[in-house]
Design an enzyme around this catalytic site. Structure first.
Site, PDB file in Angstrom:
ATOM      1  N   CYS A  97      15.589  10.026 -18.455  1.00 37.78           N
ATOM      2  CA  CYS A  97      16.368   8.790 -18.613  1.00 37.78           C
ATOM      3  C   CYS A  97      15.460   7.594 -18.337  1.00 37.78           C
ATOM      4  CB  CYS A  97      17.557   8.772 -17.657  1.00 37.78           C
ATOM      5  SG  CYS A  97      18.535   7.246 -17.767  1.00 37.78           S
ATOM      6  N   CYS A 145      22.910  10.436 -19.929  1.00 36.28           N
ATOM      7  CA  CYS A 145      22.439  10.703 -18.568  1.00 36.28           C
ATOM      8  C   CYS A 145      23.639  10.922 -17.652  1.00 36.28           C
ATOM      9  CB  CYS A 145      21.606   9.520 -18.070  1.00 36.28           C
ATOM     10  SG  CYS A 145      21.095   9.677 -16.353  1.00 36.28           S
ATOM     11  N   CYS A 203      23.754   7.740 -14.976  1.00 34.54           N
ATOM     12  CA  CYS A 203      24.031   6.341 -15.343  1.00 34.54           C
ATOM     13  C   CYS A 203      24.625   6.190 -16.731  1.00 34.54           C
ATOM     14  CB  CYS A 203      22.758   5.503 -15.235  1.00 34.54           C
ATOM     15  SG  CYS A 203      21.497   5.904 -16.480  1.00 34.54           S
ATOM     16  N   CYS A 217      17.315   5.242 -15.274  1.00 33.40           N
ATOM     17  CA  CYS A 217      17.443   5.551 -13.848  1.00 33.40           C
ATOM     18  C   CYS A 217      16.441   6.574 -13.337  1.00 33.40           C
ATOM     19  CB  CYS A 217      18.858   6.019 -13.528  1.00 33.40           C
ATOM     20  SG  CYS A 217      19.229   7.690 -14.134  1.00 33.40           S
ATOM     21  N   ASP A 261      39.943  26.496 -35.044  1.00 32.76           N
ATOM     22  CA  ASP A 261      39.573  25.269 -35.738  1.00 32.76           C
ATOM     23  C   ASP A 261      38.256  25.502 -36.473  1.00 32.76           C
ATOM     24  OD1 ASP A 261      38.887  22.760 -36.599  1.00 32.76           O
ATOM     25  OD2 ASP A 261      38.896  21.814 -34.619  1.00 32.76           O
TER      26      ASP A 261
END
Length: 453
Positions: free
Chosen positions: A228, A206, A209, A231, A356
């Site tokens: 979430c 989130c 939070c 929150c 990579d």
């Protein structure tokens, strides 16, 4: 137009003419030459256009192509960069070879590399930004997904009046408070539940939070109807949505947008997101649903995005891959093929590919290994190649493919493909491997020469 910009434009146009007359292509060099003479040339070239910037990790090229098709149903003059030359010099080159508009103020629909958004918006103020998604990709260039999004936002902040048309299923696009008007698109095709993302999924914290996000449902990667539980942060209300999925094959996808049926001639759940983004742009610019439906029925193929090329008696489908989320979606898509097929994996590690190659270990190649075993395997043969052929070969070995054929030399891959035992062949290749293979196909007269073909 200043003297400097006039000279820069003349040099750019002349070099474009020479390259396309005598060298059969070249989309970035004219822009590179022109911007060396006038670094601010884009301001002059783009000032008379209404610009739409399309950016994000995956889907930029196809979203751009579909958006252009949609807009051309209503607007006669739409400029674009169809070959995926999406950095500053390529975008300048796109404007350099544009024909003079006869319809007033034309549209320019531009695919833009995430790190180059700010290089566009410092000179041009778009009318809209389109955000497709943010996934881990080319970490040597971008770093983590949060760094990538910051690069985009730095550019967006220079155009606070432009409308943001964003994938609402991607939580990052709802994580920064911006003054821009916003339109969100996404999926609403499943009933709500409560689930968590699979292990090793990026971008599921989130942004308020840092609690792990939950989902009412997921589509793929970190996309879905997130919320979430700590929150209350959640997915924004969607302006446009996929409301139902229909039949899915490698060559077609059926679905409903806001309750109405649509179809595109390309497979993969991820490509329905691209179509939805194009739909959202079309509605933003007052293209009717009927016109959008007609645009989607076009069978025109897009460079490196499920192009079907006839090689002898083989139907070879060429698909670009570049990161774990993308390759997983492609694997799921090709496994919907009802007929036996052969698999070709081509891996390069140049700057445009990402140097990579460790990302292949996050790809679900085990699904291919399972599909190539048993009494009646779906995948009849495996072939690997490219500059990093050892890496992709070993990855397939670990995934359960015991003995793939190997051809390091991409100039010999076409001959190898002709020897494969199935009519259908799927080639998954990184960007420069796509370019190299297309060059060989052009040399053999199997496609038109040059990227613009």
């Amino acid at each position: 137009m200043s003297l400097r910009s006039g000279v820069a434009t003349a040099v750019g146009k002349s070099s474009y003419w020479f390259l396309h007359t005598f060298m059969h292509g070249g989309s970035s060099l004219p822009g590179k030459l022109a911007t060396r003479i006038d670094p601010e040339l884009l301001k002059t070239l783009g000032k008379n256009y209404d610009v739409i910037v399309i950016t994000g990790t995956n889907g930029k090229t196809l979203t751009t192509a579909l958006t252009v098709r949609v807009l051309r149903e209503k607007y006669a003059d739409v400029l674009t960069n169809p070959t995926g030359s999406n950095m500053e010099q390529g975008i300048v080159g796109t404007f350099l070879h544009a024909k003079r508009s006869k319809t007033g103020r034309p549209l320019a629909v531009l695919e833009v590399d995430e790190a180059n958004v700010i290089k566009v918006t410092q000179y041009i103020k778009p009318i809209a930004f389109v955000f497709t998604n943010i996934f881990r990709d080319q970490m040597d260039r971008y770093g983590e997904i949060y760094t990538t999004y910051k690069k985009i936002i730095d550019g967006v902040k220079l155009a606070p009046e432009a409308t943001i048309i964003a994938n609402g299923d991607a939580q990052l696009f709802n994580s920064v408070d911006l003054p821009n008007p916003k339109i969100f698109y996404g999926f609403n095709h499943q009933e709500q539940g409560d689930m968590m993302a699979p292990t090793n999924t990026d971008g599921i914290l989130c942004p308020r939070c840092e609690h792990v996000l939950h989902y009412h449902f997921m589509t793929y990667g970190n996309l879905g109807d997130y919320f979430c539980p700590n929150c209350g942060f959640s997915r924004p209300a969607l302006n446009y949505a996929v409301t139902k999925l229909g039949k899915m094959t490698p060559t077609a996808s059926q679905f409903e947008l806001d309750g109405a049926p649509y179809q595109i001639g390309i497979g993969g759940l991820y490509n329905i997101y691209n179509a939805l983004a194009a739909y959202a742009v079309g509605r933003f610019l007052d293209v009717t649903p009927e016109q959008i439906r007609a645009a989607f029925t076009s069978d025109e193929r897009v460079f490196g995005r499920q192009e079907v090329i006839h090689v002898g008696d083989k139907d070879v489908t060429l698909i670009l891959i570049k990161n774990p989320v993308g390759v997983n979606q492609v694997i799921d898509m090709i496994l919907t093929e009802p007929e036996p097929f052969s698999f070709v994996g081509l891996l390069n590690a140049n700057y445009a590919d990402g140097i990579d190659t460790s990302w292949i270990w996050d790809g679900e190649f085990e699904k291919l290994g399972a599909a190539g075993t048993g009494d009646n395997p779906q995948i009849k043969a495996f072939l690997t190649g490219g500059e990093r052929y050892k890496d992709i070969t070993f990855r397939l070995n670990v995934a359960g493919v015991a003995d793939p054929s190997v051809e390091p030399d991409l100039t010999k891959i076409i001959a190898k493909i002709k020897q494969l035992p199935t009519q259908k062949v799927y080639v998954l290749a990184t960007y420069t491997a796509v370019l190299q293979l297309r060059k060989q196909l052009a040399n053999d007269g199997l496609i038109k020469e040059g990227m613009d073909a």
